[in-house]
Motif scaffolding. Structure first.
Motif, PDB file in Angstrom:
ATOM      1  N   ARG A  52      -7.668  -5.252   7.279  1.00  0.00           N
ATOM      2  CA  ARG A  52      -8.270  -4.957   5.980  1.00  0.00           C
ATOM      3  C   ARG A  52      -9.778  -5.180   6.025  1.00  0.00           C
ATOM      4  O   ARG A  52     -10.554  -4.364   5.503  1.00  0.00           O
ATOM      5  CB  ARG A  52      -7.637  -5.848   4.915  1.00  0.00           C
ATOM      6  N   GLU A 105     -12.971   6.756   3.362  1.00  0.00           N
ATOM      7  CA  GLU A 105     -11.584   6.410   3.064  1.00  0.00           C
ATOM      8  C   GLU A 105     -11.509   5.549   1.803  1.00  0.00           C
ATOM      9  O   GLU A 105     -12.319   4.632   1.611  1.00  0.00           O
ATOM     10  CB  GLU A 105     -10.971   5.644   4.242  1.00  0.00           C
ATOM     11  N   GLU A 106     -10.569   5.866   0.960  1.00  0.00           N
ATOM     12  CA  GLU A 106     -10.337   5.045  -0.231  1.00  0.00           C
ATOM     13  C   GLU A 106      -9.193   4.071   0.066  1.00  0.00           C
ATOM     14  O   GLU A 106      -8.059   4.485   0.314  1.00  0.00           O
ATOM     15  CB  GLU A 106      -9.979   5.921  -1.429  1.00  0.00           C
ATOM     16  N   LEU A 107      -9.523   2.797   0.063  1.00  0.00           N
ATOM     17  CA  LEU A 107      -8.498   1.795   0.364  1.00  0.00           C
ATOM     18  C   LEU A 107      -7.448   1.770  -0.741  1.00  0.00           C
ATOM     19  O   LEU A 107      -7.786   1.654  -1.927  1.00  0.00           O
ATOM     20  CB  LEU A 107      -9.127   0.407   0.502  1.00  0.00           C
ATOM     21  N   TYR A 117       0.828  -1.216   0.000  1.00  0.00           N
ATOM     22  CA  TYR A 117       0.000   0.000   0.000  1.00  0.00           C
ATOM     23  C   TYR A 117       0.859   1.262   0.000  1.00  0.00           C
ATOM     24  O   TYR A 117       0.464   2.307   0.521  1.00  0.00           O
ATOM     25  CB  TYR A 117      -0.943   0.025   1.207  1.00  0.00           C
ATOM     26  N   LYS A 138     -11.552  -2.370   7.869  1.00  0.00           N
ATOM     27  CA  LYS A 138     -11.643  -1.160   7.046  1.00  0.00           C
ATOM     28  C   LYS A 138     -12.714  -1.316   5.974  1.00  0.00           C
ATOM     29  O   LYS A 138     -13.474  -0.376   5.685  1.00  0.00           O
ATOM     30  CB  LYS A 138     -10.289  -0.853   6.409  1.00  0.00           C
ATOM     31  N   GLU A 139     -12.773  -2.492   5.378  1.00  0.00           N
ATOM     32  CA  GLU A 139     -13.773  -2.722   4.335  1.00  0.00           C
ATOM     33  C   GLU A 139     -15.185  -2.660   4.919  1.00  0.00           C
ATOM     34  O   GLU A 139     -16.104  -2.110   4.287  1.00  0.00           O
ATOM     35  CB  GLU A 139     -13.526  -4.084   3.676  1.00  0.00           C
TER      36      GLU A 139
END
Length: 658
Positions: A245, A292-294, A224, A248-249
């Motif tokens: 992850r 937020e954009e992963l 990332y 966050k998703e």
């Protein structure tokens, strides 16, 4: 403590990582992981001050001793191996050298000699040679070989000497880039134990997850676009990263649903007077929600899948009393195996014991000296060689043309789609096959097996050069493979995931165990590969059980007679080994000369096509001879080490008894 502050590294428009801030603590062992090409080796060079960072800074403790495993480090081929290793502790080695010179000089200053003696004693210089010898032996270089010049060793064993030199230095910060390369399972196990007792800070790059599980206390993950630290070994890191992850998703999905619900309310009621104020309020709420954009992971996973063209017969392969020798060295002796459909056979053992030789005999690349080998009904073999260039050939086709040659009835679009599954897309497929890296060449060789659809796969060190994602994908594909699998590997995780049967080659013969690798370890004990421990344990057990003095004496005399025979054999082995090494060196020089010609741009302009073809064919033949010569030398080294160790064990027992 070593600290990174906003560390970044870019090459032109490509950024490997940025804004990395973390601490490396004494006593911790950090596994450095990431996809191939993500910047792991670059970060190691930045830490070692061999390459500048694009931005940020690193702070080090004062007077920190640094140890770095460099695979291109200069070494004197004329110097004895033990001396090269001892040079790892530079200050002590140079003090001992100076003291030795002064003691032979009539004009030596007694004060200087005394100062040097104090320095050597303070820094435990009297242990330097024994420490170096112990580390070299642990890495598979026996005592009998340690006085030989470094130049008599092949490239793989020189790297072991380099690793020994770094470990001897006793650094405060230890940086190791793929230290298990060229090590067999026994040496890897020794290195694990060494690092477990290491008191400094270590940063280690490795694609061997079992190794990282054993040695790592923390993981540094390059992904990332940054470097993220995790606590725990590799398995714990994988679970933590996946959980982070997923959280966050889930949070992003929750926020997106919230925005969607508010937008639906706005669209429904924005023109209704009684709801207009509420709709406008929701518009303002939506503007304040920052979703937020992963970032996209740098890790990519190939899509391996192996279909068998048709089922084979139940009896796939029968090997009866197969033997193979190189000159006077016996590599394989009376090997007999019966392989049935859907068996998954792992062939393990130390380097030079004959594992790759056995696979080459199976696929017809080598002829056995005696015995018989019979393939069953409708068996179709696919072979993956440890030497990728051996299968890629000497020409200069593109990836597309090379793969197409194995499935000529298919369309170009279909061939491109197969290459896309192993991460070659667009103009990548027009790259020359000879320009591929180790990981790329491995993927394209697996792609060939995918299109050829054999029902028997024979794989020699298939995970070499693969990153974790490719290794995971390979394991998943092989688990689904409906055919028969025989493979050689030093990757214990890979073996434990796939094997339903273990064949271990040893200097005394072979063991055929029906079961998984974990079952095999439980059956044999944790030290099953440690021949020294096994020999000493067997001698101790025999001595404890035998209370009859005369019988014990008879056993000892018989054992000594056997050892005398081995000692007589040992007298001739070093000379044969040196001849084999000379052949290896000569072949390497010839191959290098051809490579030097090929690397010269003018060569292709001035050289006739027929001459180029002859040189390419010559290079291929030389590479085959080099592989055989290396196998012969490693087999001789193994035999010498086994005899030397057994002699050492018996002498130790005699001294104790006396």
């Amino acid at each position: 403590m070593i600290t990174f502050q906003n560390l970044s590294k870019s090459f032109g428009a490509r950024t490997l990582f940025s804004n990395a801030s973390l601490e490396l603590r004494p006593g911790a062992r950090y596994g450095l992981v990431g996809a191939n090409g993500c910047g792991k080796s670059t970060l190691l060079k930045i830490i070692a001050s061999e390459e500048p960072a694009s931005d940020g800074r690193i702070s080090y403790p004062k007077q920190m001793r640094l140890g770095v495993l460099k695979q291109d480090q200069f070494m004197s081929d004329a110097e004895a191996v033990i001396d090269v290793a001892m040079r790892g502790d530079k200050a002590v080695y140079e003090a001992m050298e100076e003291q030795s010179q002064l003691l032979t000089s009539a004009e030596a200053s007694p004060e200087r000699v005394a100062d040097l003696d104090d320095f050597i004693r303070t820094h435990e210089g009297w242990t330097l040679k024994s420490r170096s010898a112990e580390i070299l032996a642990g890495l598979g270089i026996p005592v009998v070989a340690q006085q030989r010049p470094l130049g008599t060793f092949s490239g793989g064993f020189k790297l072991r000497v380099l690793l020994a030199q770094v470990l001897v230095s006793r650094p405060d910060l230890l940086l190791l880039d793929e230290p298990t390369n060229h090590l067999d399972i026994l040496s890897i196990r020794w290195l694990e134990k060494f690092l477990a007792g290491y008191v400094g800070c270590a940063v280690v790059i490795s694609h061997d997850r079992r190794f990282l599980d054993q040695i790592a206390t923390h993981i540094l993950d390059i992904d990332y676009g940054t470097v993220t630290p995790y606590s725990g070994n590799f398995s714990q890191f994988e679970a933590q990263k996946r959980a982070v992850r997923e959280r966050k998703e889930i949070e992003i999905a929750r926020q997106e649903k919230l925005v969607a619900d508010k937008l639906a309310f706005v669209e429904r009621f924005r023109y209704k007077a009684t709801k207009a104020r509420q709709a406008q309020s929701r518009v303002k709420q939506i503007e304040k929600i920052d979703i937020e954009e992963l970032p996209r992971s740098t890790r990519r996973t190939p899509q391996f899948h192996f279909d068998a063209c048709r089922p084979s017969g139940v009896d796939v392969l029968k090997i009866a009393d197969v033997g193979k020798s190189y000159a006077e060295k016996r590599v394989l002796s009376n090997v007999s195996l019966s392989v049935r459909r859907q068996d998954r056979v792992a062939i393990i053992g130390p380097n030079g014991i004959g594992k790759s030789t056995l696979l080459k005999i199976m696929v017809g690349r080598l002829q056995a000296d005696e015995g018989a080998l019979t393939w069953g009904y409708e068996t179709h073999c696919g072979y993956f060689s440890q030497d990728h260039h051996d299968q890629l050939g000497d020409g200069q086709p593109t990836l597309l043309d090379w793969l197409w040659s194995f499935c000529s009835t298919e369309t170009e679009r279909w061939v491109r789609s197969q290459l896309g599954k192993v991460l070659f897309s667009g103009d990548d497929v027009l790259s020359k096959i000879q320009t591929l890296s180790g990981g790329e060449s491995a993927r394209v060789l697996f792609c060939r097996l995918m299109v050829e659809k054999p029902n028997v796969l024979i794989l020699d060190e298939p995970t070499n050069h693969l990153d974790f994602e490719a290794s995971d994908a390979l394991v998943s594909a092989l688990k689904q493979f409906d055919g028969t699998l025989l493979f050689v590997s030093h990757d214990r995780w890979f073996v434990s995931q796939l094997a339903t049967r273990i064949v271990e080659l040893t200097p005394e013969g072979y063991r055929d165990f029906p079961g998984s690798y974990d079952d095999y370890l439980s059956h044999c004990g944790d030290d099953h590969l440690d021949s020294e421990v096994a020999i000493l344990r067997a001698k101790a057990d025999d001595k404890g059980r035998d209370d009859d003095a005369s019988a014990r004496r008879g056993v000892e005399l018989q054992a000594r007679d056997e050892l005398k025979k081995k000692l007589n054999r040992l007298k001739n082995l070093p000379q044969r080994r040196d001849v084999a090494l000379s052949k290896v060196e000569s072949l390497e020089q010839e191959i290098k000369a051809i490579d030097d010609d090929f690397s010269c741009p003018e060569f292709y302009v001035t050289t006739k096509p027929e001459t180029l073809s002859e040189m390419q064919l010559r290079q291929k033949h030389l590479q085959e001879q080099l592989t055989d010569a290396m196998t012969e030398w490693e087999a001789l080294e193994s035999e010498i080490a086994a005899i030397e160790q057994e002699l050492s064990s018996v002498n130790f027992g005699d001294n104790t008894a006396g």
